[in-house]
Motif scaffolding. Sequence first.
Motif, short mmCIF file in Angstrom:
data_model
loop_
_atom_site.label_atom_id
_atom_site.label_comp_id
_atom_site.label_asym_id
_atom_site.label_seq_id
_atom_site.Cartn_x
_atom_site.Cartn_y
_atom_site.Cartn_z
N GLU A 1 -26.01 16.46 9.51
CA GLU A 1 -26.07 15.34 10.44
C GLU A 1 -24.68 14.91 10.88
OE1 GLU A 1 -28.48 12.06 9.29
OE2 GLU A 1 -30.11 13.31 8.53
N ASN B 1 -34.92 20.46 8.41
CA ASN B 1 -34.28 19.15 8.57
C ASN B 1 -35.28 18.04 8.86
OD1 ASN B 1 -31.65 19.98 8.07
ND2 ASN B 1 -31.29 20.57 10.20
N ASN B 2 -36.51 18.41 9.20
CA ASN B 2 -37.54 17.41 9.47
C ASN B 2 -38.60 17.34 8.37
OD1 ASN B 2 -36.42 16.70 12.05
ND2 ASN B 2 -37.30 18.59 12.88
N LYS C 1 -26.79 17.86 14.54
CA LYS C 1 -27.95 17.51 15.37
C LYS C 1 -27.53 17.09 16.76
CE LYS C 1 -31.05 16.26 11.58
NZ LYS C 1 -31.88 15.20 10.94
N GLY D 1 -37.47 24.27 10.54
CA GLY D 1 -38.02 22.93 10.47
C GLY D 1 -37.60 22.14 9.25
N ASP E 1 -40.30 16.28 4.85
CA ASP E 1 -40.23 15.28 3.79
C ASP E 1 -40.26 16.00 2.44
OD1 ASP E 1 -42.90 16.00 3.36
OD2 ASP E 1 -43.70 14.19 4.29
#
Length: 409
Positions: free
Chosen positions: A137, A359-360, A236, A357, A362
Amino acid sequence: MNKNFLTNYVELALKIGINLQKNQPLVIISPVETADFTRKLVEQAYKIGASEVIVHWSDDFCKKMDFTYKDKPLFKCIPEWQFESLMYYADRGAAFLSIAANDPELLKGIDPEKIALSQKTRNIKFKPYYDKVMANEIQWNILSVPTLAWAKKIFKNCDNEEAIQKLWDAIIYSVKADTPDPIRTWKEHLNTLKEKMDYLNNKQFQELVITNSLGTNLSVKMPQNHIWASGKDITKNNIEFVANIPTEEVFSLPHKYGVNGIVYASKPLNYGGTLIEDFSITFKDGKIISFTASKGEEALKNLIDTDKGSKYLGEIALVPFNSPISNSNILFYNTLFDENASCHLAIGQAYPSCIQGGNNMDSDAMEKNGVNDSLTHVDFMFGTEDLNILGIDKNNKKENIFVEGNWAF
């Protein structure tokens, strides 16, 4: 030290490492012993266009005094301002540059319970910041500058001045700051690493089998849709950066529950000021089930016992034996350099960016996809000149990835 080489190194740190943007804040984390170099970074960062440069200083002497004299319960606490000082700038889009140059044996003889307690407390407190780092990030970079205790550990038979000079020479060479056009040299180097990365991503091997004469015999299953990365990352916000200078690795994440067998470390591990030497780790279904070490075994135990995730792996990185740092035949006692001279694994947290996917995801999705989560991420080296790595694809077709320590393609 050659002034041109120093200037080159500063430029590499700011333009290739963190890729500092105009009007962007910069946070530098630096030992006081490297103040001269840090001041050069500060000056050049402002000239490039940084809106603000903040330096967080550390001091090995004071750290050792803390561990020597402070009562153990005090290591359970970290002032809120220390955490907020990082998150304040991370939330405002700052870049972060850290100078890793500690005494490899700073905490030799210190109560290992104090060290373990301090590290665990810090890992818990700073996890939101570390998560930002692991997920790319923010732009971040780690590099190094000689300090006397570190230089003398490597070059034991040299006087102080000669030891420092030899370490400067080794660092400047390894980061390519002595080339006619270091920026161009680095871009070419990153393209070479990308070629290896692209090949592995296209292959999508389901399993890697790793062997060498030390006794390593390890099967590493890879998650579905895993991603191999190399020296260059991207945030990002689509800003490219290089997390480590130097870097020679192509890396991904193993499946959390897919590692079986034994691996022998090929170099000592400097973990929190304690050296762990001649160690091996045995895995079953991804979990560490036993380990041995001739030196620093308690430190290794404390690392593995950090939390549930520290009993599993989060990274596998491939580095050819025939590479500049390895060919220098210098044992740096500093993971930044030693991991870029050797294939390595990391105990603990995986990089979410190394799976589609990720980084997204949970925590439940990470667990389902075999992505390890932990408070810690610690690399250790296993590469040797006779290392062989076999890749096995979904059709059970086998292909050499490494032969005799180097890339087979």
